[in-house]
Enzyme design. Structure first.
Site, PDB file in Angstrom:
ATOM      1  N   PHE A   9       0.478   5.694   4.941  1.00  0.00           N
ATOM      2  CA  PHE A   9      -0.688   6.496   4.580  1.00  0.00           C
ATOM      3  C   PHE A   9      -1.572   5.818   3.545  1.00  0.00           C
ATOM      4  O   PHE A   9      -2.123   6.464   2.655  1.00  0.00           O
ATOM      5  CB  PHE A   9      -0.265   7.891   4.081  1.00  0.00           C
ATOM      6  CG  PHE A   9       0.973   8.414   4.741  1.00  0.00           C
ATOM      7  CD1 PHE A   9       1.006   8.576   6.112  1.00  0.00           C
ATOM      8  CD2 PHE A   9       2.118   8.676   4.016  1.00  0.00           C
ATOM      9  CE1 PHE A   9       2.145   9.016   6.746  1.00  0.00           C
ATOM     10  CE2 PHE A   9       3.272   9.111   4.637  1.00  0.00           C
ATOM     11  CZ  PHE A   9       3.291   9.283   6.014  1.00  0.00           C
ATOM     12  N   CYS A  10      -1.678   4.498   3.638  1.00  0.00           N
ATOM     13  CA  CYS A  10      -2.534   3.738   2.710  1.00  0.00           C
ATOM     14  C   CYS A  10      -2.085   3.906   1.273  1.00  0.00           C
ATOM     15  O   CYS A  10      -2.887   3.755   0.351  1.00  0.00           O
ATOM     16  CB  CYS A  10      -3.996   4.172   2.798  1.00  0.00           C
ATOM     17  SG  CYS A  10      -4.856   3.427   4.160  1.00  0.00           S
TER      18      CYS A  10
END
Ligand SMILES: *Cc1c(COP(=O)(O)O)cnc(C)c1O
Length: 629
Positions: free
Chosen positions: A434-435
């Site tokens: 998720f970055c």
């Protein structure tokens, strides 16, 4: 009503479903989100959804009004200017920010807002960029600007010290920062070169943290703002940067969907916001809410249409516009997107943020409880939740949660497997990191060595390698939005039970055979065919039975094709790939590859010890080569 829902309502009834609004959750779903009938959408941290009436209002607005460029001097543009002004006002109100102290700069998203701060921050060699481990890549990227200007970068963990009753003492002394690592770009710089406290007093430093972590859902205490601005000496005891001037940046891109920061109480200098995370539409629009005095310290290099008062084309002369918004909004702002903002805010304000927060929180409490209670037949835990669970009672959590599933023997289910099965069950969720690489490393227990060796083993963001050396390298995330319902949560739990808590006598690895009923949930499910695709995007071959491996069918999608230039080829780019036939002969241990366009038949030894790899080369379009993934 089923028993589960009755029990749920007994526990959360007054907080669930907007009982005091004109439309409750069931009415909202049936009138505004008809498109969700077949789909359980659980990726609101990725993007939440717009409602039907929101889009109808926007269409009506756009087809009845004429909006001109706000920079022009005409009637239509003055109505656009009024609209831009009121949109700024609305954003400031959303964060409880007084227009006297704060300005709203529109950007193309939260990322652009964060980049703007990084680019224009008054960095010097004496500065420090400090950030919490849990941060989006878009915040970590600010590091590049800081390091390039010779500043130091510091990753920290935030601890909340609890009092005897297990609750955080609601004062600043309960917050503690502990340093993970310090970085500086220049290799020649040795420790003695690090500036001393004396020279640091006047430098500007920046501290960045998310209001809600987009990995674990943990909310960070906004007292951190006060701590750093008023009490940095205590927070950074012993550090040369403790006496500098600290400015604070909150990444509220995730948090602002249910709890925007209250800037009257917690006067942060910069807040990054994204609108599709709040009400789904428009995308490509965000804002930087900035303290007026902090904005004055920002130094911008670029000038452009919109930001310049006068410039001369052939000499080095430029005079910039005075206003804070005007000097940072390059070109024409996305004024039609701005015109649609108030239709989104209307929905949130009608439901009220408080009710949205309560509604989504009780769904998350239900999910947390259910997932953590799941057990296999042998008593083993099914779901490992990520987050500081020992402190769950005292920490606050947003409507986001990440986890991985384990088999009865403790081995992990890869998150890609979970994602694929979920998608087959009509459930949309998100998997990976998720970055947020810091949260990922922290919660999954991945060391720098793990991360680097994973990268060297070919693992990059977005790929299919979800388990390396027996450890998951990412997680499964579900997140709720204002229109999520108990039924969504319940369907997800049923999916988990059916897919990952096998009946004891059917558990275990083995052969998958067609024709027989399989260890899936329902006894009505029969496997009709098995097709193995050894090379991604090439044709597969069908079999009656096939051995399983930890990632699914053995040798399935084990190879891919690269062009001579190294680019990974897919059928989307090269439709002819579907003509390449494949077959695996397990007895001989050979993968056969052939194409009607090519005379040579490739034979690849499946035993890595024997494979000098590929016998023969295939000439597909531009001389492609085979690579083992
Ligand atoms: C989504 C998100 C971002 C990026 O926002 P964009 O508007 O897509 O640039 C940054 N930080 C967090 C915590 C997010 O959730």
């Amino acid at each position: 009503m089923d028993d589960d829902k009755e029990r749920f309502l007994k526990e959360f009834g007054e907080h669930y479903g907007y009982p005091n609004s004109p439309k409750n959750i069931d009415q909202i779903r049936s009138s505004e989100f008809k498109r969700l009938e077949e789909l359980v959408y659980l990726d609101h941290a990725g993007a939440t959804l717009y409602s039907e009436s929101q889009m109808e209002m926007i269409l009506k607005d756009f087809t009845t009004n004429v909006y001109g460029n706000p920079h022009s001097q005409s009637d239509t543009s003055s109505s656009t200017s009024d609209l831009v002004r009121s949109a700024r006002q609305q954003v400031l109100e959303y964060c409880n920010a007084s227009p006297k102290d704060y300005k709203c700069i529109f950007t193309s998203g939260a990322t652009a807002a964060l980049k703007l701060v990084g680019e224009a921050f008054p960095w010097s060699k004496e500065s420090c960029f400090m950030y919490t481990m849990e941060n989006h890549n878009s915040v970590l990227g600010i590091r590049e600007y800081a390091l390039a200007k010779g500043a130091a970068a510091l990753a920290v963990d935030v601890e909340e010290i609890e009092n005897q009753n297990g609750h955080p003492r609601n004062d600043l002394s309960s917050l503690k920062l502990s340093q993970r690592s310090a970085q500086r770009r220049s290799r020649t710089e040795i420790l003695e070169d690090i500036p001393t406290a004396n020279s640091l007093g006047s430098a500007y430093n920046l501290f960045a943290f998310p209001s809600e972590c987009n990995f674990s859902g943990m909310k960070f205490s906004l007292d951190l703002v006060k701590l750093m601005k008023e009490n940095s000496e205590r927070a950074l005891e012993g550090s040369p940067y403790s006496s500098g001037q600290w400015m604070v940046l909150i990444d509220a891109a995730k948090g602002c969907a249910t709890q925007p920061p209250d800037l009257a109480r917690f006067p942060a200098d910069f807040v990054a916001i994204s609108f599709y995370k709040i009400f789904g539409y428009p995308t490509g629009l965000g804002a930087l809410v900035v303290r007026t005095d902090a904005a004055k310290l920002l130094k911008k290099t670029y000038f452009s249409g919109g930001t310049v008062a006068a410039s001369i084309a052939d000499i080095d002369f430029v005079s910039r516009r005075e206003g804070i918004e005007e000097s940072f909004e390059n070109g024409t702002i996305s004024f039609l997107s701005l015109a649609s903002l108030h239709h989104g805010f209307r929905i949130i304000n009608n439901l009220t943020l408080n009710a949205i927060d309560r509604h989504t929180s009780c769904l998350m409490s239900y999910i947390r409880k259910k997932l953590s209670a799941l057990r296999h037949g042998n008593g083993a835990v099914v779901c490992t939740l990520y987050g500081d669970l020992t402190k769950m009672s005292s920490r606050e959590w947003g409507p986001t949660i990440s986890f991985n599933f384990r088999r009865p023997d403790g081995s992990w289910h890869g998150y890609r497997e979970v994602e694929k099965l979920a998608s087959l069950s009509g459930i949309q969720l998100r998997t990976g990191c998720f970055c947020n690489p810091g949260a990922c490393a922290k919660y999954l227990g991945l060391s720098h060595k793990d991360l680097l060796s994973n990268f060297e083993a070919g693992h990059v963001c977005w790929d299919d390698n979800d388990i390396l050396n027996g450890k998951p390298v990412g997680a499964v995330r579900i997140s709720f939005g204002y229109m999520s319902s108990f039924e969504d949560a319940k369907k997800f739990i049923s999916f988990v039970v059916n897919s990952f808590v096998p009946l004891p006598n059917l558990a275990g690895k083995g052969y998958l055979s067609s024709g027989k009923s399989t260890p899936f949930s329902s006894k009505d499910v029969h496997l009709k065919a098995i097709t193995v695709y050894p090379i991604k995007s090439c044709a597969g071959f069908s079999v009656d039975s096939w051995p399983l491996s930890s990632t699914g069918l053995q040798h399935d999608r084990e190879w891919l094709l690269r062009s001579a230039g190294g680019e990974i080829l897919t059928q989307k780019k090269v439709p002819e790939m579907c003509l390449i036939n494949t077959f695996v002969d397990l007895a001989q241990g050979i993968l056969y590859v052939e194409s009607p366009r090519c005379n040579i038949k490739l034979q690849i030894n499946l035993d890595p010890a024997l494979s000098g790899g590929v016998k023969g080369e295939m000439d597909l379009q531009s001389q492609s080569v085979m690579a083992k993934k």
